[in-house]
Structure formats: C-alpha cells, structure tokens
Scaffold this motif. Structure first.
Motif, mmCIF file in Angstrom:
data_model
loop_
_atom_site.group_PDB
_atom_site.id
_atom_site.type_symbol
_atom_site.label_atom_id
_atom_site.label_comp_id
_atom_site.label_asym_id
_atom_site.label_seq_id
_atom_site.Cartn_x
_atom_site.Cartn_y
_atom_site.Cartn_z
ATOM 1 N N GLY A 138 0.792 -1.228 0.000
ATOM 2 C CA GLY A 138 0.000 0.000 0.000
ATOM 3 C C GLY A 138 0.820 1.271 0.000
ATOM 4 N N ALA A 139 2.154 1.132 0.006
ATOM 5 C CA ALA A 139 2.983 2.342 -0.019
ATOM 6 C C ALA A 139 2.656 3.169 -1.260
ATOM 7 C CB ALA A 139 4.461 1.970 -0.012
ATOM 8 N N VAL A 140 2.516 4.475 -1.074
ATOM 9 C CA VAL A 140 2.156 5.340 -2.202
ATOM 10 C C VAL A 140 3.339 6.151 -2.711
ATOM 11 C CG1 VAL A 140 -0.314 5.446 -1.725
ATOM 12 C CG2 VAL A 140 1.229 7.049 -0.561
ATOM 13 N N ALA A 141 4.303 6.442 -1.842
ATOM 14 C CA ALA A 141 5.411 7.311 -2.271
ATOM 15 C C ALA A 141 6.650 7.061 -1.426
ATOM 16 C CB ALA A 141 4.996 8.784 -2.163
ATOM 17 N N GLU A 142 7.786 7.494 -1.965
ATOM 18 C CA GLU A 142 9.006 7.547 -1.158
ATOM 19 C C GLU A 142 9.635 8.922 -1.328
ATOM 20 O OE1 GLU A 142 11.945 4.631 -2.647
ATOM 21 O OE2 GLU A 142 12.913 6.284 -3.711
ATOM 22 N N ALA A 143 10.325 9.341 -0.266
ATOM 23 C CA ALA A 143 11.084 10.595 -0.269
ATOM 24 C C ALA A 143 12.168 10.439 0.786
ATOM 25 C CB ALA A 143 10.166 11.777 -0.002
ATOM 26 N N MET A 144 12.839 11.547 1.123
ATOM 27 C CA MET A 144 14.037 11.391 1.949
ATOM 28 C C MET A 144 14.002 12.145 3.279
ATOM 29 S SD MET A 144 16.790 11.587 -1.189
ATOM 30 C CE MET A 144 18.165 10.795 -0.370
ATOM 31 N N GLU A 145 12.870 12.785 3.594
ATOM 32 C CA GLU A 145 12.874 13.635 4.794
ATOM 33 C C GLU A 145 11.792 13.320 5.829
ATOM 34 O OE1 GLU A 145 12.750 15.061 1.614
ATOM 35 O OE2 GLU A 145 14.943 15.274 1.505
ATOM 36 N N GLY A 146 10.706 12.693 5.411
ATOM 37 C CA GLY A 146 9.536 12.593 6.284
ATOM 38 C C GLY A 146 9.820 12.040 7.663
ATOM 39 N N PHE A 147 10.570 10.947 7.731
ATOM 40 C CA PHE A 147 10.798 10.323 9.036
ATOM 41 C C PHE A 147 11.644 11.227 9.945
ATOM 42 C CE2 PHE A 147 12.682 7.358 12.097
ATOM 43 C CZ PHE A 147 11.541 6.720 12.549
ATOM 44 N N GLY A 148 12.559 11.970 9.366
ATOM 45 C CA GLY A 148 13.355 12.909 10.165
ATOM 46 C C GLY A 148 12.484 14.002 10.753
ATOM 47 N N VAL A 149 11.606 14.557 9.926
ATOM 48 C CA VAL A 149 10.671 15.575 10.408
ATOM 49 C C VAL A 149 9.778 14.981 11.497
ATOM 50 C CG1 VAL A 149 8.709 17.037 9.738
ATOM 51 C CG2 VAL A 149 10.709 16.844 8.225
ATOM 52 N N ALA A 150 9.321 13.755 11.265
ATOM 53 C CA ALA A 150 8.396 13.115 12.210
ATOM 54 C C ALA A 150 9.066 12.804 13.544
ATOM 55 C CB ALA A 150 7.832 11.839 11.591
ATOM 56 N N GLU A 151 10.321 12.404 13.513
ATOM 57 C CA GLU A 151 11.038 12.135 14.765
ATOM 58 C C GLU A 151 11.156 13.416 15.607
ATOM 59 O OE1 GLU A 151 11.212 8.820 15.603
ATOM 60 O OE2 GLU A 151 13.391 8.747 15.735
ATOM 61 N N ALA A 152 11.478 14.518 14.943
ATOM 62 C CA ALA A 152 11.592 15.787 15.667
ATOM 63 C C ALA A 152 10.235 16.221 16.207
ATOM 64 C CB ALA A 152 12.171 16.859 14.738
ATOM 65 N N ALA A 153 9.196 16.045 15.399
ATOM 66 C CA ALA A 153 7.850 16.423 15.840
ATOM 67 C C ALA A 153 7.424 15.573 17.037
ATOM 68 C CB ALA A 153 6.865 16.268 14.690
ATOM 69 N N ALA A 154 7.703 14.272 16.963
ATOM 70 C CA ALA A 154 7.325 13.375 18.064
ATOM 71 C C ALA A 154 8.053 13.753 19.346
ATOM 72 C CB ALA A 154 7.625 11.933 17.679
ATOM 73 N N ALA A 155 9.327 14.097 19.222
ATOM 74 C CA ALA A 155 10.104 14.486 20.414
ATOM 75 C C ALA A 155 9.533 15.744 21.061
ATOM 76 C CB ALA A 155 11.567 14.700 20.028
ATOM 77 N N ALA A 156 8.915 16.590 20.235
ATOM 78 C CA ALA A 156 8.332 17.834 20.744
ATOM 79 C C ALA A 156 6.853 17.671 21.082
ATOM 80 C CB ALA A 156 8.508 18.945 19.711
ATOM 81 N N GLY A 157 6.295 16.499 20.816
ATOM 82 C CA GLY A 157 4.884 16.267 21.111
ATOM 83 C C GLY A 157 3.944 16.983 20.162
ATOM 84 N N VAL A 158 4.376 17.182 18.920
ATOM 85 C CA VAL A 158 3.560 17.900 17.934
ATOM 86 C C VAL A 158 3.130 16.908 16.839
ATOM 87 C CG1 VAL A 158 3.525 19.828 16.298
ATOM 88 C CG2 VAL A 158 4.892 19.998 18.394
ATOM 89 N N PRO A 159 1.852 16.929 16.437
ATOM 90 C CA PRO A 159 1.403 16.034 15.363
ATOM 91 C C PRO A 159 2.125 16.314 14.054
ATOM 92 C CG PRO A 159 -0.461 17.133 16.406
ATOM 93 C CD PRO A 159 0.773 17.777 16.954
ATOM 94 N N VAL A 160 2.213 15.279 13.220
ATOM 95 C CA VAL A 160 2.953 15.422 11.968
ATOM 96 C C VAL A 160 2.146 14.846 10.811
ATOM 97 C CG1 VAL A 160 4.186 13.208 12.192
ATOM 98 C CG2 VAL A 160 5.247 15.092 10.924
ATOM 99 N N ALA A 161 2.359 15.427 9.637
ATOM 100 C CA ALA A 161 1.768 14.908 8.403
ATOM 101 C C ALA A 161 2.819 15.026 7.307
ATOM 102 C CB ALA A 161 0.513 15.697 8.033
ATOM 103 N N GLU A 162 2.580 14.327 6.193
ATOM 104 C CA GLU A 162 3.509 14.422 5.059
ATOM 105 C C GLU A 162 2.721 14.512 3.763
ATOM 106 O OE1 GLU A 162 6.561 11.406 4.830
ATOM 107 O OE2 GLU A 162 7.554 12.406 3.138
ATOM 108 N N VAL A 163 3.107 15.466 2.936
ATOM 109 C CA VAL A 163 2.468 15.686 1.637
ATOM 110 C C VAL A 163 3.553 15.659 0.567
ATOM 111 C CG1 VAL A 163 1.127 17.273 0.210
ATOM 112 C CG2 VAL A 163 0.671 17.133 2.672
ATOM 113 N N ARG A 164 3.395 14.793 -0.415
ATOM 114 C CA ARG A 164 4.387 14.675 -1.504
ATOM 115 C C ARG A 164 3.722 14.893 -2.853
ATOM 116 N NH1 ARG A 164 9.663 15.288 -0.007
ATOM 117 N NH2 ARG A 164 9.567 14.869 2.228
ATOM 118 N N ALA A 165 4.375 15.650 -3.706
ATOM 119 C CA ALA A 165 3.966 15.811 -5.094
ATOM 120 C C ALA A 165 4.909 14.944 -5.931
ATOM 121 C CB ALA A 165 4.050 17.272 -5.505
#
Ligand SMILES: O=C(O)c1cccc(C(=O)CC[C@H]2O[C@@H](n3cnc4c(=O)[nH]cnc43)[C@H](O)[C@@H]2O)c1
Length: 242
Positions: A175-202
């Motif tokens: 079911g994977a729809v896309a790959e990119a190179m930054e989402g998990f890094g952004v998400a790790e930082a967001a999780a550490a700060a307790g902030v929700p995260v989303a990812e949008v790719r074109a």
C-alpha cells in the motif's frame, strides 16, 4: 484573508510568521517557494505559516525541524502541526507523476539491519520506532482535500533506482504510495516535541529504474502549490493573532 507566510532556509531565523502554528518543512528552496505560493493563494482564512527548507535527507530534516520547534516553544509560540512536504517518487499505480500523495504512516524504510533472512526494521531490533502515524483523521482529511493517494510514505536515504528495489519496498510495505528522503526525520523531531505530523508529496518521478530524464520536477512543484492552496481550508486552523 490570505495566508501570511514566512520563508527562510534552515540557517536563518526571522519572525515574519510569528502568528503561525503550522510549520512546513521542505528539503530545498524550490519546494519551500512552491509551498509558500500555495499558502499565499489560499482563499480561506488561515494563520500565518512558517515554511523552511531544512535540507535533503532525514538527518538534515530532523535537525532543522527540531531547531524550529524548540525556538518556537521557547518563544511561547509553539507549533501545533508540522508538515513534511516536497517532491517524491510515486509507487505505481497509486501515485503517477504529477499526482499528490499524503502519508497515512511515515515509515523509516531503510533504517535497520540487513540479515541473511532479510531486512530487520530498527524497531524490531529494539531501538525506537520505525514509523509515525498521522493522528486521527488528519491524514485522510488532507488527502481528500487535495485529491491525493493515501497510504504509507517511505523515507529512504538512497533514492530507489531499480525495479527489484521497488518490488522489495512494496513487498515490505504493502500500500505504499510514495518515497522521499525527509519525512521520518521531520516526524522524529515532531514526536520528540509532542507535535502532530503529516507528510504531503507531489510526485516528480516513478519509484523504479533510475531515469533522471523522466523526472518532472516543474510539474510536481506546481502540484505542490495547488495542494497547499487547498490545505488551509482542510486544516481549519484558527485566525491569525498578532
Ligand atoms: O538521481 C538523480 O539524478 C537526481 C537528480 C536530482 C535530484 C535527485 C534527488 O535525489 C532529489 C532528492 C530530493 O527529492 C525527493 N525525491 C524526489 N523523488 C524521490 C524518489 O524517488 N525517492 C526519494 N526521494 C525523492 C527527496 O525527498 C529529496 O528531497 C536525484
């Protein structure tokens, strides 16, 4: 009222977006500018958003995101949502070139160990997590608002360049729809700060055999602008307050 947008690279800091609670993290300036143009064109009222270009790859993205979140929180203006955004590779047939993809989960697809029995994700090794989920119905809501495919978006440190590797990834992440190179890094930082995260790719290219000439970066950046023109209404973020 149009969105008020602050743009900068990961190194600088300005206060133009101080009313904002939405942080958008792209990799490069062209993506940042495409996102900003979309937010500025949004017809619905929206808080100011801050859009930064944090660099290519999960490490640069995590560092830039963590810095921004920490500075905002220390200033008493914490973000309430972080969105990782940019161009990406699309898995066929879900995400053709020029389309949009929104993450249901943001997956660290190559963080782990290669064993004789295959790849073992870092979470299965007992270290941290291998994916982050966009909370509640947020991801689905964003996908519907911009007409995107919706499913796992993989974060890789190496762009996929063969049909074999693409097949391996889809076997591991149905079911994977896309790959990119930054989402998990952004998400790790967001999780550490307790902030929700989303990812949008074109989608600029198909995930598969490397064919640089087939990349449609301009088309993808235009799709990114269109998506972020629709995002404020979908997010229903409150009015700007100075
Ligand atoms: O292979 C090349 O010749 C090449 C030329 C220009 C740029 C690249 C990149 O690797 C850009 C990486 C950048 O763009 C995102 N992105 C776009 N498509 C993909 C993909 O299929 N797989 C992974 N990342 C992709 C990524 O998020 C980076 O920010 C290569």
């Amino acid at each position: 009222m149009s969105a008020r947008v602050s743009e900068r690279d990961g190194g600088g800091r300005d206060r133009a977006g101080r009313g904002g609670r939405l942080l958008v993290v792209t990799a490069v300036a062209a993506e940042r500018d495409a996102v900003s143009a979309g937010l500025a064109s949004a017809s619905s009222a929206m808080v100011g958003a801050t859009v930064i270009a944090g660099g290519v790859g999960p490490a640069a993205a995590a560092a830039a995101t963590a810095t921004e979140l920490t500075l905002a929180a220390a200033a008493g203006e914490p973000y309430t949502l972080v969105v990782s955004a940019g161009i990406g590779g699309g898995f066929a047939p879900a995400a053709p070139v020029g389309s949009l993809a929104v993450a249901e989960t943001i997956v660290a697809a190559d963080l782990g160990a290669q064993t004789p029995d295959g790849f073992v994700p870092v979470a299965d090794l007992g270290f941290g997590v291998s994916e982050h989920r966009t909370p509640g119905r947020l991801g689905r809501t964003l996908a519907d608002a911009v007409g995107a495919s919706y499913g796992p978006v993989l974060t890789v440190s190496t762009v996929t360049g063969s049909a074999e590797r693409a097949a391996e990834l889809t076997a591991r992440h149905p079911g994977a729809v896309a790959e990119a190179m930054e989402g998990f890094g952004v998400a790790e930082a967001a999780a550490a700060a307790g902030v929700p995260v989303a990812e949008v790719r074109a989608i600029s290219n198909a995930v598969g055999p490397r064919d640089r000439a087939a990349w449609r970066i301009g088309e993808a950046l235009a799709a990114l602008t269109t998506a972020f023109g629709k995002l404020p209404a979908a997010l229903e973020v409150g009015p700007e307050h100075d």
